[in-house]
Design an enzyme around this catalytic site. Structure first.
Site, PDB file in Angstrom:
ATOM      1  N   ASN A  51       0.838  -1.199   0.000  1.00 59.22           N
ATOM      2  CA  ASN A  51       0.000   0.000   0.000  1.00 59.22           C
ATOM      3  C   ASN A  51       0.874   1.249   0.000  1.00 59.22           C
ATOM      4  OD1 ASN A  51       0.626  -0.925   2.676  1.00 59.22           O
ATOM      5  ND2 ASN A  51      -0.921   0.387   3.545  1.00 59.22           N
ATOM      6  N   GLU A  53       0.280   5.264   0.663  1.00 65.95           N
ATOM      7  CA  GLU A  53      -0.680   6.262   1.141  1.00 65.95           C
ATOM      8  C   GLU A  53      -0.315   7.654   0.651  1.00 65.95           C
ATOM      9  OE1 GLU A  53      -0.922   5.664   5.394  1.00 65.95           O
ATOM     10  OE2 GLU A  53      -2.059   3.792   5.121  1.00 65.95           O
ATOM     11  N   CYS A  62      -4.143   0.695  -2.386  1.00 64.48           N
ATOM     12  CA  CYS A  62      -3.966  -0.519  -1.590  1.00 64.48           C
ATOM     13  C   CYS A  62      -2.926  -1.442  -2.232  1.00 64.48           C
ATOM     14  CB  CYS A  62      -5.277  -1.282  -1.489  1.00 64.48           C
ATOM     15  SG  CYS A  62      -6.538  -0.465  -0.516  1.00 64.48           S
ATOM     16  N   GLU A  64      -3.256  -4.542  -2.949  1.00 67.46           N
ATOM     17  CA  GLU A  64      -3.833  -5.407  -3.984  1.00 67.46           C
ATOM     18  C   GLU A  64      -3.802  -4.720  -5.350  1.00 67.46           C
ATOM     19  OE1 GLU A  64      -4.979  -4.691  -1.000  1.00 67.46           O
ATOM     20  OE2 GLU A  64      -6.439  -6.143  -0.285  1.00 67.46           O
ATOM     21  N   CYS A  97     -10.821  -4.265   0.316  1.00 69.26           N
ATOM     22  CA  CYS A  97     -11.790  -3.163   0.243  1.00 69.26           C
ATOM     23  C   CYS A  97     -12.576  -3.228  -1.071  1.00 69.26           C
ATOM     24  CB  CYS A  97     -11.083  -1.820   0.396  1.00 69.26           C
ATOM     25  SG  CYS A  97     -10.291  -1.229  -1.121  1.00 69.26           S
ATOM     26  N   CYS A 100     -10.637  -2.427  -4.384  1.00 67.60           N
ATOM     27  CA  CYS A 100      -9.789  -3.541  -4.832  1.00 67.60           C
ATOM     28  C   CYS A 100     -10.630  -4.674  -5.402  1.00 67.60           C
ATOM     29  CB  CYS A 100      -8.919  -4.042  -3.681  1.00 67.60           C
ATOM     30  SG  CYS A 100      -7.637  -2.852  -3.228  1.00 67.60           S
TER      31      CYS A 100
END
Ligand code: THU
Length: 139
Positions: A51, A53, A62, A64, A97, A100
């Site tokens: 991830n 940010e 993210c 993924e 999430c 994703c």
């Protein structure tokens, strides 16, 4: 749909090391939560992501999506990947999430297996179709 425990364990054995290694590179100054994800391309090559940010929190990517982006960037085509493993620090395997899930539906095989694992023995797995039923796939 129930996934056979031995299939889940094999997926974690194969891809947790790469996902965990990627998590060490996470840029997560806001959450402090270092996530990794890994998948295998059709020729067996492994692609991983962590991830990343942003100070504009909503722009966070993210692990993924970054793993999927790495695979696509390397030439893996949508639908060629049947397994994605997520590594989250701690002892609780958490689900991916919504954003994703949308990427997964568009880029993994329709019947792909998505597995979440962590530092302990606990792991959880889903068939992609169960993660996002009735997805939007364009107008
Ligand atoms: N995160 C992921 O990278 N993958 C997940 O499956 C759950 C959440 C990241 C986004 C954010 O950087 C941090 O974890 C906390 O939500």
């Amino acid at each position: 749909m129930t996934v056979a425990p031995e299939r889940i364990a094999a997926a974690v054995a194969a891809l947790r090391p790469a996902a965990r290694k990627a998590s060490a590179n996470a840029h997560a100054p806001y959450s402090g939560f270092h996530v990794g994800a890994a998948l295998r391309g059709p020729d067996g090559a492994v692609y991983a992501g962590c991830n990343v940010e942003s100070a504009s929190y909503g722009l966070t990517q993210c692990a993924e999506r970054n793993a999927l982006g790495a695979a696509i960037s390397a030439g893996v085509k949508p639908g060629e990947t049947s397994l994605l493993v997520i590594y989250l620090p701690g002892v609780e395997p958490l689900p991916p999430c919504g954003a994703c899930r949308q990427w997964m539906v568009e880029l993994l095989q329709p019947g792909a297996l998505v597995v979440s694992c962590c530092d302990g023995e606990a792991m959880e797995a889903w068939q992609l179709s169960d993660l996002l039923p009735g997805p939007f796939l364009g107008p």
